[in-house]
Enzyme design. Sequence first.
Site, PDB file in Angstrom:
ATOM      1  N   CYS A 173      52.242  42.161  40.788  1.00 18.09           N
ATOM      2  CA  CYS A 173      51.698  41.123  41.649  1.00 18.09           C
ATOM      3  C   CYS A 173      50.699  40.322  40.818  1.00 18.09           C
ATOM      4  O   CYS A 173      50.597  40.520  39.602  1.00 18.09           O
ATOM      5  CB  CYS A 173      51.085  41.671  42.928  1.00 18.09           C
ATOM      6  SG  CYS A 173      49.610  42.679  42.707  1.00 18.09           S
ATOM      7  N   CYS A 189      54.602  40.122  45.225  1.00 16.81           N
ATOM      8  CA  CYS A 189      53.931  38.955  45.790  1.00 16.81           C
ATOM      9  C   CYS A 189      54.652  37.700  45.320  1.00 16.81           C
ATOM     10  O   CYS A 189      55.200  37.667  44.213  1.00 16.81           O
ATOM     11  CB  CYS A 189      52.443  38.918  45.457  1.00 16.81           C
ATOM     12  SG  CYS A 189      52.002  38.270  43.850  1.00 16.81           S
ATOM     13  N   CYS A 205      58.155  34.754  33.452  1.00 19.87           N
ATOM     14  CA  CYS A 205      57.868  35.970  32.697  1.00 19.87           C
ATOM     15  C   CYS A 205      58.908  36.123  31.591  1.00 19.87           C
ATOM     16  O   CYS A 205      60.071  35.752  31.784  1.00 19.87           O
ATOM     17  CB  CYS A 205      57.912  37.205  33.605  1.00 19.87           C
ATOM     18  SG  CYS A 205      56.538  37.322  34.753  1.00 19.87           S
TER      19      CYS A 205
END
Length: 281
Positions: free
Chosen positions: A123, A199, A207
């Site tokens: 998250c 989240c 990423c």
Amino acid sequence: MELKISNQLSVLGHPQRLSVFRLLMRRYPDRIPATEIARALGLKPNTLSAYVNALLQAGLVTQERVGTSLRYAIDMDTTRNTFDYLLLDCCRGRPETCSINAYPALSKADPMAGHRYKVLFICTGNSARSILAESIMRDVAGDRFDAYSAGTNPRSELNPFAVDVLAQKGHDVSVLRSKNLAEFQGPDAPQFDFVFTVCNQAANEECPAWQGQPVSAHWGLPDPVKAEGSDAERSLAFQQTYGALRNRILAFAALPLISLDRMSLQSAVDQIGQTEKGGTA
């Protein structure tokens, strides 16, 4: 067919349209409000509108109106057909090279042999939801899974309400700390079998690709940190988040991982992410 594929590749060849597509793919099967997409990518509303219209015309995304909000999602059937066409054409005679089932298979979890599945929960702050998930995973299936959590922009301290809920449930909170995602991206980092975002903000962020091609899914839940009211009301929000995560993790731990092919496993973890947004435990 080739003309349609050519048009779709042309649409995805634009870096910003590709960014919209990739964000929607990370959040699949969620439908994402246009305002959230624009905010996540730093786009003006009219600019985003032009990008999603091109993706809509190419058949790569779908649109739905919910009240006054337009929401978008990947059209997975069209997307699969597009890439299947390319893979079958490019890899003709060598389907094992391109097939999704050519990705590394999950090994059998055998604690006696030293292998346990490694699961990472992500998250933004790594102070509440991902910390709850890490603790629950360790509790309900610690014999087969090593659980980790991290944040894309971690807070310096854990949320006291999250820590209190975990302590009430009997979890060992002494081993918990807030960690940066970068800690798990170096050459000596664990190689994960599963990566789950819990989240929306973390899922919306870019990423790097994970080594070993882990199975990933988005298990987004409302942020209990944003709950308002008395301490009792705020604590209840954390209790509900804990319950929802525990239900999902119990469902995940019960999956027959060895007997599922990769596509079936991906579908199963996606479906788990669509279960209730709150719970009790």
